[in-house]
Design a protein around this motif. Structure first.
Motif: not given
Length: 111
Positions: A3, A6-8, A17, A20-21, A24, A31, A36, A39-40
């Motif tokens: 995760l 992939d985000f980076d 950001n 990207a979120l 995702i 994921y 997730v 990350l949010k």
């Protein structure tokens, strides 16, 4: 780990950001949903910042390192999360000119 990698990668391609979120979240089943959501929450606390790549001479004291800065031999000079100071800016410029560090640095800047 996938995760975050992939985000980076999405951010590195130029997405902010939030974009990207969103990308995702569209990847249903890729994921663990709990990760997730975590990350949010992290991104929500970082609102107001975006990732940019700048040359060392473009660094300002309002920037925060988004990556570790290491010499060409691997010595850590400044860690990710460090806020740039005037003295560190000058030192990084000098080191980049001497080819001891890379010229482009990944930083967080306020939006």
């Amino acid at each position: 780990l996938k995760l975050i990698i992939d985000f980076d990668s999405l951010v590195t391609t130029g997405m902010n950001n939030a974009q990207a979120l969103e990308a995702i979240q569209k990847r249903q089943g890729w994921y663990d949903q709990a990760l997730v959501e975590a990350l949010k929450k992290i991104i929500a606390t970082e609102k107001g910042y975006e990732v940019k790549y700048v040359k060392t001479h473009e660094l300002t004291t309002q920037m925060i390192l988004a990556e570790d800065i290491k010499t060409s031999t691997g010595t850590l000079l400044a860690a990710q999360g460090y806020r740039i100071t005037g003295l560190v800016r000058i030192r990084l410029i000098n080191l980049a000119q001497a080819k001891n560090i890379k010229e482009t640095i990944k930083v967080f800047v306020t939006t």
